[in-house]
Design an enzyme around this catalytic site. Structure first.
Site, PDB file in Angstrom:
ATOM      1  N   LYS A 588     -42.812  65.269 -30.835  1.00  0.00           N
ATOM      2  CA  LYS A 588     -43.620  64.235 -31.484  1.00  0.00           C
ATOM      3  C   LYS A 588     -44.644  63.786 -30.448  1.00  0.00           C
ATOM      4  O   LYS A 588     -44.544  64.172 -29.279  1.00  0.00           O
ATOM      5  CB  LYS A 588     -42.748  63.047 -31.913  1.00  0.00           C
ATOM      6  CG  LYS A 588     -41.821  62.538 -30.783  1.00  0.00           C
ATOM      7  CD  LYS A 588     -40.871  61.451 -31.252  1.00  0.00           C
ATOM      8  CE  LYS A 588     -39.676  61.985 -32.018  1.00  0.00           C
ATOM      9  NZ  LYS A 588     -39.566  61.431 -33.366  1.00  0.00           N
ATOM     10  N   ARG A 589     -45.628  62.978 -30.856  1.00  0.00           N
ATOM     11  CA  ARG A 589     -46.561  62.461 -29.867  1.00  0.00           C
ATOM     12  C   ARG A 589     -45.813  61.745 -28.737  1.00  0.00           C
ATOM     13  O   ARG A 589     -44.745  61.170 -28.956  1.00  0.00           O
ATOM     14  CB  ARG A 589     -47.566  61.510 -30.546  1.00  0.00           C
ATOM     15  CG  ARG A 589     -48.566  62.234 -31.431  1.00  0.00           C
ATOM     16  CD  ARG A 589     -49.388  63.233 -30.655  1.00  0.00           C
ATOM     17  NE  ARG A 589     -50.320  62.574 -29.772  1.00  0.00           N
ATOM     18  CZ  ARG A 589     -51.583  62.295 -30.056  1.00  0.00           C
ATOM     19  NH1 ARG A 589     -52.084  62.667 -31.223  1.00  0.00           N
ATOM     20  NH2 ARG A 589     -52.370  61.677 -29.202  1.00  0.00           N
ATOM     21  N   LYS A 594     -41.623  55.720 -28.490  1.00  0.00           N
ATOM     22  CA  LYS A 594     -40.781  56.813 -28.979  1.00  0.00           C
ATOM     23  C   LYS A 594     -39.690  57.187 -27.967  1.00  0.00           C
ATOM     24  O   LYS A 594     -38.767  57.936 -28.265  1.00  0.00           O
ATOM     25  CB  LYS A 594     -41.634  58.032 -29.312  1.00  0.00           C
ATOM     26  CG  LYS A 594     -42.632  57.785 -30.470  1.00  0.00           C
ATOM     27  CD  LYS A 594     -43.464  59.012 -30.763  1.00  0.00           C
ATOM     28  CE  LYS A 594     -44.598  58.778 -31.766  1.00  0.00           C
ATOM     29  NZ  LYS A 594     -44.138  58.815 -33.173  1.00  0.00           N
ATOM     30  N   THR A 695     -41.299  61.586 -39.668  1.00  0.00           N
ATOM     31  CA  THR A 695     -41.146  62.623 -40.680  1.00  0.00           C
ATOM     32  C   THR A 695     -40.541  63.875 -40.035  1.00  0.00           C
ATOM     33  O   THR A 695     -39.922  64.683 -40.730  1.00  0.00           O
ATOM     34  CB  THR A 695     -42.504  62.980 -41.341  1.00  0.00           C
ATOM     35  OG1 THR A 695     -43.486  63.121 -40.312  1.00  0.00           O
ATOM     36  CG2 THR A 695     -42.931  61.894 -42.306  1.00  0.00           C
ATOM     37  N   LYS A 699     -37.753  66.775 -41.316  1.00  0.00           N
ATOM     38  CA  LYS A 699     -37.946  68.227 -41.194  1.00  0.00           C
ATOM     39  C   LYS A 699     -36.771  68.862 -40.458  1.00  0.00           C
ATOM     40  O   LYS A 699     -36.285  69.936 -40.827  1.00  0.00           O
ATOM     41  CB  LYS A 699     -39.258  68.532 -40.457  1.00  0.00           C
ATOM     42  CG  LYS A 699     -40.489  68.142 -41.265  1.00  0.00           C
ATOM     43  CD  LYS A 699     -41.764  68.065 -40.426  1.00  0.00           C
ATOM     44  CE  LYS A 699     -42.810  67.246 -41.174  1.00  0.00           C
ATOM     45  NZ  LYS A 699     -43.945  66.834 -40.322  1.00  0.00           N
TER      46      LYS A 699
END
Ligand code: 26Q
Length: 850
Positions: A588-589, A594, A695, A699
């Site tokens: 992810k970024r 995060k 998201t 996945k």
């Protein structure tokens, strides 16, 4: 003499074909009469491949390169797409249904060849055709550049939505920008991120159709002159503006298992005039060329920061540029398909169009619609406003204060003088309304005003979007709740029915069928292929979690996908992986919220256990991937730390293959398609209350990974679906995070009380991983010990304990597979088809069209 002749020829050419004349032509063109469409027959695939190689690529088989075969395959598939695209457009024209317009500065669609072939149901035929000609589908597909017209989650969501809308036969158009350069390419040099330009159009783009006839004039700068007409009505003339032309490029969006092909219309900026001939004749050739390139800068490059508003004039220009062109296009379509004369004709507008704002990036659309309805089409203000609020809806994707867009009034007024006036007028009426319902509450008015007077004078785009929309939604249940209680608490008092939730989803076509064909076919053999269009059918897998043979087959698929990923990683960074180790993946970024750093703390903790002689270690491969915004210094330092830790750990003979650390360079959609299927463990470890949805979490679970995560974003709902026993949850909850912060959080307490944590931080701080520059990571340690805004230290112990539980369960492969299968079986909710169904029914009021 020669110059004069050239100038004359040039003049005639310019007059005939300049973009200005295109605009004039277009606006006087009458709508085409309805007539049945007769299309020529399509050539069989193998023959089509042979034809396209020679007639479209101008190559013989002997001289052909792998890229020629990509192009050949793409042209062949494109013919099939176009056939349905034409029919779809005709049927929308004939039936004139209500349409959805999805406005987004980002559409992260990735590669199209395999996706289009799968959705059209011709993948096998294509693959066989290529095989018969001695070529191979996968290697052709590999030659396609990703369309990286987005940063991350928000852009990819828009792409998943396009797929679902087409699959569900919803009359929808995406509007965005055709960036000449998409998201930068990330290289890792000496452990550090280096950004390279993404020249994705270098070899042309088979999937786009330039539409020089669909061009609109977009104005900037200038000033406003109020004029009162003979009836005493006040008008506003936008005088002496600069003009830029927006030219359309159309990209097809084929639905799965349907004839519907929708349109993604991307705008490219062109100078209005090819060259200014007067300047040319005055000898100012260079200057006239410079002005041209100036206007064309607008669609040059995607802004690569995904969590902070840049505040740059060019970004506001991009926003207005694509929004103005899109709304002109939308209104032109409305007007040319009916007789629009009186107010009552315009009253039908909200029955025919719904516009969704993907975050505040296109929020200027609210003012632009007022501008076009009032200033250009002559509607009365109040009537126009009543239409606007029925048309627009706004999706919020973040609570992070630094990501909220505001523009200085000064910049705004210079670039868009009329729109600033319109916003003032909207704000005036809004404040009057608020004052009526909450008399005398001046603080409330200050807080909700579209103009922020407390940080210089600034236009708050989120407030404009809320006031101008009938519905505002968050993207996961928790996030939408937090919107109502924090960011938009005041607005929720003023408009108690405006706020709602629509939990994000992902398209199973790309993220299961295309990315993981082996799992898709295993599932198909077990329960049929109905799940592609109806993910609720995955529930039929539930009993198979207890079936030993199915578990074995499921594990074999996962193992193959891990091998594929390991091969890819070895080819990229020359690190060999143990495919039997637990593939622990965080992609992810890169952002502090995060918490990739928390993951690094765990890695070093494991490393220390190994160094200190621990025996009972479950072998792990920890894989990171993601881009840092080029100006985000701390995020880039985190990437460097990951690479430095990887270098030490991977080289330490004591470690062997018990632990490997990988930074996967240039994480993008096509990389994700390999990474998700090859993951065992999905890291979703943001501080509770910070990740709107996520998201990637969906996945990975759909591809049979188990999640380790906090109760944040959509993780909360994933837990509800898969059941508490099939997910690894740790850490503070959102209210606990708030409490911890409020009661004077001191990260040093955790540091002193936890020996393993202290050892890890001391190593980072003392240069254990950066011997040549021991102080390299001092800032990281200082930040954790003195601020720790995202509560890494508070969550550390629980995270480590939870990871230990993960390692224990992974040792029991039968139990692990059982849980992984249950994850797949319970992912139905996270299909973007479900999400789009909710938008269609609850927000857009649009129906599928057969
Ligand atoms: C704003 C102003 C100027 C320049 C750039 C930006 C900008 C660009 C992109 C701000 C934000 C973004 C992207 C945000 C984003 O991707 N948000 C993610 O959206 C996902 C889809 O809803 C969620 O799942 C993620 O939780 C959220 O972080």
């Amino acid at each position: 003499m020669i110059g004069l002749v050239f100038a004359k020829i040039y003049l005639s050419v310019t007059v005939k074909y300049s973009l200005e004349s295109y605009i004039r032509m277009k606006n006087t063109t009458k709508p085409a009469k309805k007539q049945a469409i007769v299309l020529p027959k399509l050539t069989p695939v193998k023959q089509a491949l042979q034809n396209h190689l020679i007639f479209s690529c101008f190559k013989t088989d002997r001289a052909s390169t792998p890229r020629d075969w990509y192009h050949t395959a793409a042209y062949t598939v494109r013919d099939h797409v176009v056939e349905r695209w034409v029919r779809t457009a005709a049927s929308y024209n004939d039936q004139d249904p209500k349409r959805v317009y999805y406005l987004s500065l980002e559409f992260l669609i990735g590669r199209m060849l395999t996706n289009a072939a799968l959705n059209l149901g011709i993948k096998d035929e294509l693959s066989d055709g290529l095989e018969a000609l001695g070529r191979n589908m996968e290697s052709a597909a590999e030659m396609e550049n990703d369309a990286a017209l987005g940063n991350g989650g928000l852009g990819r969501l828009a792409a998943c939505f396009l797929d679902s809308m087409a699959t569900m036969d919803i009359p929808a158009t995406g509007y965005g920008i055709r960036y000449e350069y998409g998201m930068f390419k990330q290289a890792i040099e000496h452990g550090q991120q280096v950004e390279n330009p993404d020249n994705w159009l270098r070899y042309g783009n088979v999937w786009e159709f330039q539409r020089p006839e669909a061009a609109y004039d977009v104005k900037f700068y200038g000033h406003v002159v109020p004029v009162t007409d003979e009836h005493g009505v006040k008008h506003h003339h936008w005088c002496n503006p600069q003009h830029v032309v927006a030219m359309a490029y159309d990209v097809p969006v084929p639905g799965y298992g349907t004839d519907t092909v929708n349109n993604l219309r991307l705008w490219s900026a062109k100078a209005t005039k090819d060259f200014d001939l007067r300047q040319f004749n005055d000898g100012n050739y260079e200057q006239s060329v410079e002005e041209r390139t100036d206007s064309e800068t607008i669609s040059k490059v995607l802004y690569p920061n995904d969590a902070s508003a840049s505040g740059r004039e060019l970004r506001l220009k991009q926003q207005y540029f694509f929004v103005s062109a899109s709304i002109q296009d939308i209104l032109r379509r409305f007007i040319t398909t009916r007789d629009v004369k009186a107010e009552k004709d315009w009253a039908d507008l909200p029955n025919k169009i719904a516009i969704q704002l993907n975050d505040t990036h296109p929020a200027i659309g609210v003012a632009e619609m007022m501008h076009q309805l009032v200033d250009i089409h002559g509607l009365a203000w109040n009537f126009a406003w009543s239409l606007v609020v029925k048309i627009f809806a706004y999706t919020n994707h973040t609570l992070m204060p630094e990501a909220l867009e505001t523009w200085s009034v000064e910049l705004f007024g210079t670039l868009l003088p009329r729109h600033l006036e319109i916003i003032y007028e909207i704000n005036q009426q809004f404040i009057t309304m608020v004052n009526h319902h909450f008399p005398g509450d001046t603080e409330l008015i200050q807080r909700v005003s579209i103009i922020d007077e407390t940080h210089g004078r600034r236009v708050r785009m989120a407030h404009l979007a809320v006031v101008g929309s009938h519905t505002v939604n968050g993207v996961a249940a928790l996030h939408s709740e937090l919107l109502k209680t924090t960011l938009f608490a005041d607005f929720n008092k003023i408009y108690p029915n405006k706020f709602t939730n629509v939990t994000n989803g992902i398209t199973p076509r790309r993220w299961l069928n295309q990315a993981n064909p082996q799992l898709a076919s295993l599932i198909t053999r077990a329960i049929g292929d109905g799940f592609q269009k109806d993910l609720t059918q995955l529930a039929k897998l539930t009993p198979l979690a207890n079936d030993k043979d199915f578990r074995k087959a499921f594990r074999a698929v996962k193992h193959d996908n891990k091998l594929r990923l390991a091969r890819k990683i070895e080819s990229l960074i020359d690190v060999k992986l143990n495919p039997n180790s637990l593939f622990d993946v965080q992609i992810k970024r890169i952002h502090e919220y995060k918490r990739q750093l928390l993951n690094v703390l765990h890695v070093i903790t494991l490393y220390n256990r190994i160094r200190h002689g621990a025996k009972d270690i479950t072998p792990r491969t920890v894989i990171f991937g993601g881009k840092a915004a080029p100006g985000y210094w701390m995020a880039k330092l985190i990437i460097r730390l990951i690479n430095d830790v990887a270098a030490i750990v991977n080289d330490d003979p004591v470690v062997g293959d018990k632990l490997k650390v990988v930074f996967y360079p240039n994480y993008e959609v096509s990389a994700a398609e390999i990474l998700f299927p090859g993951s065992d463990l999905s890291e979703q470890i943001s501080t509770a209350g910070t990740e709107a949805s996520g998201t990637g979490n969906m996945k990975m679970a759909l591809n049979g990974a188990l999640t380790i995560g906090t109760l944040d974003g959509a993780n909360v709902e994933i837990k509800e679906e898969v059941g508490d026993d099939n997910i690894f949850i740790f850490g503070l909850t959102t209210p606990q995070v708030a409490e911890t912060k409020a009661s004077g959080y001191n990260p040093r307490d955790y540091y002193h009380q936890n020996a393993a944590l202290k050892e890890v931080l001391d190593m980072i701080g003392s240069g254990f991983f950066s011997l040549e520059e021991p102080s390299r990571y001092q800032a990281i340690v200082d930040n954790l010990l003195n601020n720790d805004n995202y509560l890494l230290l508070a969550d550390y112990a629980d995270y480590i304990a939870c990871q230990d539980e993960v390692a224990k369960v992974y040792k029991d492969q039968e139990e692990w597979s059982r849980r992984a299968i249950l994850n797949v079986a319970r992912m139905a909710k996270f299909s973007s088809d479900r999400t789009i169904g909710e938008y269609a029914n609850n927000i857009w009021q649009v129906q599928s069209l057969k």
